[in-house]
Enzyme design. Structure first.
Site, PDB file in Angstrom:
ATOM      1  N   SER A  85      33.615  10.803  30.433  1.00 47.59           N
ATOM      2  CA  SER A  85      32.422  10.453  29.660  1.00 47.59           C
ATOM      3  C   SER A  85      31.142  10.638  30.466  1.00 47.59           C
ATOM      4  O   SER A  85      30.052  10.432  29.935  1.00 47.59           O
ATOM      5  CB  SER A  85      32.524   8.999  29.179  1.00 47.59           C
ATOM      6  OG  SER A  85      32.778   8.132  30.266  1.00 47.59           O
TER       7      SER A  85
ATOM      8  N   GLU B  75      32.325  15.841  22.101  1.00 45.89           N
ATOM      9  CA  GLU B  75      31.356  16.548  22.944  1.00 45.89           C
ATOM     10  C   GLU B  75      32.086  17.637  23.723  1.00 45.89           C
ATOM     11  O   GLU B  75      33.087  17.365  24.398  1.00 45.89           O
ATOM     12  CB  GLU B  75      30.693  15.593  23.939  1.00 45.89           C
ATOM     13  CG  GLU B  75      29.618  14.723  23.345  1.00 45.89           C
ATOM     14  CD  GLU B  75      28.927  13.866  24.403  1.00 45.89           C
ATOM     15  OE1 GLU B  75      27.692  13.822  24.383  1.00 45.89           O
ATOM     16  OE2 GLU B  75      29.617  13.229  25.216  1.00 45.89           O
TER      17      GLU B  75
ATOM     18  N   ASN C 180      26.489   9.239  25.908  1.00 47.72           N
ATOM     19  CA  ASN C 180      26.350   8.147  26.877  1.00 47.72           C
ATOM     20  C   ASN C 180      25.026   8.176  27.622  1.00 47.72           C
ATOM     21  O   ASN C 180      24.585   7.144  28.136  1.00 47.72           O
ATOM     22  CB  ASN C 180      27.531   8.157  27.855  1.00 47.72           C
ATOM     23  CG  ASN C 180      28.783   7.596  27.219  1.00 47.72           C
ATOM     24  OD1 ASN C 180      28.730   6.594  26.517  1.00 47.72           O
ATOM     25  ND2 ASN C 180      29.909   8.253  27.418  1.00 47.72           N
TER      26      ASN C 180
ATOM     27  N   HIS D 161      35.196  15.697  25.436  1.00 44.88           N
ATOM     28  CA  HIS D 161      34.952  14.257  25.397  1.00 44.88           C
ATOM     29  C   HIS D 161      35.076  13.705  23.978  1.00 44.88           C
ATOM     30  O   HIS D 161      34.201  13.904  23.138  1.00 44.88           O
ATOM     31  CB  HIS D 161      33.562  13.945  25.965  1.00 44.88           C
ATOM     32  CG  HIS D 161      33.252  12.482  25.992  1.00 44.88           C
ATOM     33  ND1 HIS D 161      31.987  11.983  25.778  1.00 44.88           N
ATOM     34  CD2 HIS D 161      34.047  11.400  26.182  1.00 44.88           C
ATOM     35  CE1 HIS D 161      32.012  10.664  25.849  1.00 44.88           C
ATOM     36  NE2 HIS D 161      33.256  10.279  26.084  1.00 44.88           N
TER      37      HIS D 161
END
Length: 291
Positions: free
Chosen positions: A119, A152, A190, A140
């Site tokens: 992440s 992702e 994130n 991800h």
């Protein structure tokens, strides 16, 4: 690239979710872990989640059984090597991920694509430790994997177009949506989410609000389905802290400094739902705020 067999390294919350969606989409999946208990739990969780999908008429009983039949497990990392696509879903520590890829390398096919579900960690740096940086990507998934629609896709500096296109095709086959991100600390989701959670912890740390008022304010004031502190507990406070440290170290900006209170909770072993205590105490029902 014809991807039929998928290897998943790590049978935790992310790993079992990834295995679930791949098997349901028709891929043969082999899951590896260092713990037989973890592998057994993963299969039980997948079975339970598939059964729940049947009860909600999301899938048929035939699809559930077919998905389970396509999943195998192993304690030997070498057994994962011959896969067409491998997704590393181990703990968010770079040393652990590097060790996994080092152990996998002798057992890979020449055209095996390596990916990481990290992440936040640099894809370029992870790829540079392997013999195939051009066939290495960030893959991800969001948690919980069977429910969340986004993946992702992160290209390292050496990732070639063929590898990216193959992974994009896989995401489409899973019925999910890809967001392409550049390889900078924490990528897209994130990079935006974790500073918000960290700021919520600062808001608690500085006494602006308590746990209940902060979460209620964000749920009712911004229409978020979960408050930021509740979400942090769901993600895992150790994971939140690790990502904030990656942001702080990688971008050298004080706005990414982890809140000392977040560090304190992690040092106490209060990591959220998985340890039964975090910003909420999950040993009681309903969960009770700890501050």
């Amino acid at each position: 690239m014809d991807i039929r067999k998928v290897g998943v390294v790590g049978a935790g919350q992310m790993g079992n979710g990834i295995a679930h969606v791949f098997a349901l989409a028709g891929y043969d999946v082999i899951v590896s872990d260092i713990s037989q208990d973890a592998l057994d739990r993963a299969v039980n969780v997948i079975d339970g989640n598939l059964t729940r999908q049947v009860s909600r008429e999301k899938i048929t009983e035939e699809a559930r059984q077919g998905a389970l039949d396509r999943i195998s497990t192993t304690l030997k990392l070498a057994d994962v090597g011959p896969s067409d696509l491998i997704i590393e879903a181990a703990t968010e520590r770079e040393t652990v991920k590097n060790a996994i890829f080092d152990d996998l390398l002798p057992h890979l096919k020449p055209n095996t694509i390596l990916t990481s579900n990290t992440s936040s960690i640099s894809i370029t740096r992870l790829a540079s430790r392997t013999d195939r940086p051009e066939k290495f990507m960030g893959f991800h998934f969001m948690n919980p994997v069977p429910i969340m629609q986004l993946v992702e896709l992160i290209r390292g500096i050496a990732t070639d177009d063929e590898t990216y296109s193959a992974c994009l095709g896989v995401v489409e086959n899973l019925g999910k949506t890809a967001a392409s991100a550049e390889d900078f600390p924490a990528f897209i989701v994130n990079r935006i989410l974790m500073p918000m959670i960290n700021e919520a912890v600062y808001t608690l740390y500085e006494g602006v609000g308590n746990v209940s008022s902060i979460d209620s304010a964000m749920k009712l004031g911004t229409n978020h389905p979960m408050g930021p502190l509740e979400l942090a507990d769901f993600i895992g406070l150790d994971t939140c802290l690790a990502i904030m440290n990656v942001l702080h170290d990688g971008l050298a900006d004080t706005k990414y400094r982890p809140c000392p209170l977040l560090t304190k909770y992690v040092e106490a072993g209060w990591l959220g739902r998985k340890t039964q205590r975090g910003f909420y105490d999950y040993r009681v029902d309903p969960p009770k705020p700890t501050r």
